[in-house]
Scaffold this motif. Sequence first.
Motif, short mmCIF file in Angstrom:
data_model
loop_
_atom_site.label_atom_id
_atom_site.label_comp_id
_atom_site.label_asym_id
_atom_site.label_seq_id
_atom_site.Cartn_x
_atom_site.Cartn_y
_atom_site.Cartn_z
N PHE A 116 -3.60 -1.35 -87.55
CA PHE A 116 -2.61 -0.27 -87.67
C PHE A 116 -1.70 -0.29 -86.45
CE2 PHE A 116 -5.20 1.96 -84.65
CZ PHE A 116 -4.37 2.91 -84.07
N ILE A 117 -0.53 0.33 -86.62
CA ILE A 117 0.38 0.57 -85.51
C ILE A 117 1.11 1.87 -85.76
CG2 ILE A 117 2.36 -0.68 -86.50
CD1 ILE A 117 2.97 -1.69 -83.65
N THR A 118 1.37 2.61 -84.69
CA THR A 118 2.14 3.85 -84.81
C THR A 118 2.77 4.17 -83.46
OG1 THR A 118 2.06 6.12 -85.66
CG2 THR A 118 0.34 5.49 -84.12
N VAL A 119 3.71 5.08 -83.46
CA VAL A 119 4.27 5.60 -82.22
C VAL A 119 4.38 7.11 -82.36
CG1 VAL A 119 6.68 5.25 -82.97
CG2 VAL A 119 6.15 5.43 -80.53
N LEU A 120 3.95 7.82 -81.33
CA LEU A 120 3.98 9.28 -81.31
C LEU A 120 4.84 9.75 -80.14
CD1 LEU A 120 0.15 9.82 -81.86
CD2 LEU A 120 1.94 10.26 -83.56
N ASN A 121 5.66 10.76 -80.39
CA ASN A 121 6.53 11.32 -79.35
C ASN A 121 5.68 12.22 -78.45
OD1 ASN A 121 8.39 12.91 -77.85
ND2 ASN A 121 9.97 12.55 -79.40
N MET A 122 5.45 11.77 -77.22
CA MET A 122 4.55 12.49 -76.32
C MET A 122 5.13 13.83 -75.87
SD MET A 122 3.02 9.29 -74.09
CE MET A 122 1.50 10.10 -73.57
N GLN A 123 6.45 13.91 -75.76
CA GLN A 123 7.09 15.16 -75.38
C GLN A 123 7.06 16.15 -76.54
OE1 GLN A 123 8.00 16.44 -72.63
NE2 GLN A 123 9.07 18.25 -73.41
N GLU A 124 7.38 15.68 -77.73
CA GLU A 124 7.43 16.54 -78.92
C GLU A 124 6.06 17.14 -79.24
OE1 GLU A 124 9.81 18.08 -82.18
OE2 GLU A 124 10.32 17.04 -80.32
N HIS A 125 5.01 16.38 -78.98
CA HIS A 125 3.66 16.82 -79.36
C HIS A 125 2.79 17.19 -78.16
CE1 HIS A 125 4.44 15.56 -83.46
NE2 HIS A 125 4.70 14.33 -83.07
N ARG A 126 3.38 17.37 -76.99
CA ARG A 126 2.56 17.53 -75.78
C ARG A 126 1.69 18.79 -75.79
NH1 ARG A 126 5.19 16.03 -71.56
NH2 ARG A 126 3.68 16.91 -70.13
N SER A 127 2.02 19.78 -76.62
CA SER A 127 1.20 20.99 -76.69
C SER A 127 0.01 20.84 -77.63
CB SER A 127 2.06 22.18 -77.15
OG SER A 127 2.56 21.96 -78.46
N LYS A 128 -0.03 19.77 -78.39
CA LYS A 128 -1.14 19.55 -79.32
C LYS A 128 -2.29 18.87 -78.57
CE LYS A 128 2.03 19.13 -83.22
NZ LYS A 128 2.59 18.25 -84.28
N HIS B 68 11.49 11.82 -73.51
CA HIS B 68 10.83 11.48 -74.77
C HIS B 68 10.28 10.06 -74.69
CE1 HIS B 68 12.05 15.01 -77.27
NE2 HIS B 68 12.89 15.14 -76.24
N VAL B 69 8.98 10.00 -74.47
CA VAL B 69 8.27 8.73 -74.36
C VAL B 69 7.51 8.49 -75.66
CG1 VAL B 69 6.52 7.42 -73.10
CG2 VAL B 69 8.05 8.99 -71.87
N GLY B 70 7.65 7.30 -76.21
CA GLY B 70 6.93 6.95 -77.42
C GLY B 70 5.59 6.31 -77.07
N LEU B 71 4.51 6.94 -77.48
CA LEU B 71 3.17 6.39 -77.25
C LEU B 71 2.82 5.45 -78.40
CD1 LEU B 71 0.42 6.38 -75.73
CD2 LEU B 71 -0.25 8.30 -77.21
N VAL B 72 2.71 4.17 -78.11
CA VAL B 72 2.40 3.17 -79.13
C VAL B 72 0.90 2.91 -79.13
CG1 VAL B 72 2.76 0.82 -79.95
CG2 VAL B 72 4.66 2.09 -78.90
N LEU B 73 0.28 3.16 -80.28
CA LEU B 73 -1.13 2.89 -80.48
C LEU B 73 -1.25 1.83 -81.56
CD1 LEU B 73 -2.45 6.56 -80.54
CD2 LEU B 73 -2.42 5.00 -78.59
N SER B 74 -1.97 0.77 -81.26
CA SER B 74 -2.12 -0.31 -82.22
C SER B 74 -3.46 -1.00 -81.98
CB SER B 74 -0.99 -1.33 -82.08
OG SER B 74 -1.14 -2.39 -83.00
#
Length: 256
Positions: free
Chosen positions: A68-80, A113-119
């Motif tokens: 799998f691969i994805t990218v999550l916006n660390m700033q947008e979701h930082r409260s989660k 806005h940093v994109g966290l890439v998880l793969s």
Amino acid sequence: MNIVNVDFELFNYDPEIDFHGVKTLLRQLFDADAQLFDLSGLSDMIITQNTIGSTCKVDGKENDAYAFITVLNMQEHRSKKPIAQLIEYLSERAKTNQDLAGTVPELLASGKHVGLVLSERLINMPAEVIPPMWRFMIEEIEAAVEDKEPYEFTHYLVVSRTYHEVESTLDQTERKKKKGRAEAELQYFHPEDEEMRKHALASGTYSYIKENEFVSDSKRAFQEAGIKPCGFMMLIEANKIQRAVQAITEFVGTAT
């Protein structure tokens, strides 16, 4: 030698199918420190963001992901919770490596806005499946930005893992004989990381917090040696990600 032909297919995330497969791969990605995170919550975030990133499967969509691969916006979701945990963890781990300490913690605290890439992928999956997954994800990000969705990143922070080959402690006599040997070179679980890091603003390894609870002999790779896994980060500026992906495509090729 027998050759087995396998057809790999890429799919968007399906919340009804992909939770357990993604969670299993996340546990592998974070290795000894996986227990520190809310992997269920992180898996949910990934599979519900189903227009960005993909899974790689064999024999149809209904099966678990092989990669799998994805990218999550660390700033947008930082409260989660899952992202808050990762921001704190990656900031602290980056401080332990001089090549990361001057950039990663400050950037994650900056509000950019940093994109966290998880793969991640199953062991023995061919590296050739990864460049197409990267390319499709970048195309999806570009389409999302055009639609004013929050994927316009300044940087990408890629989390991966590496290892060093280490002397076994099972034979103390042999270990003493090899005491003077130079430190083993860094090895890559994901061979494309070796090429991608050449395009990074900063990159480096870090030790796992829980590593002392695991013995390298339990992951022994060769008769006289074990392996010591390490976390690995690459911080890549957004305007260089296309070139980085092109470089790994040329480096590992693509599946046909």
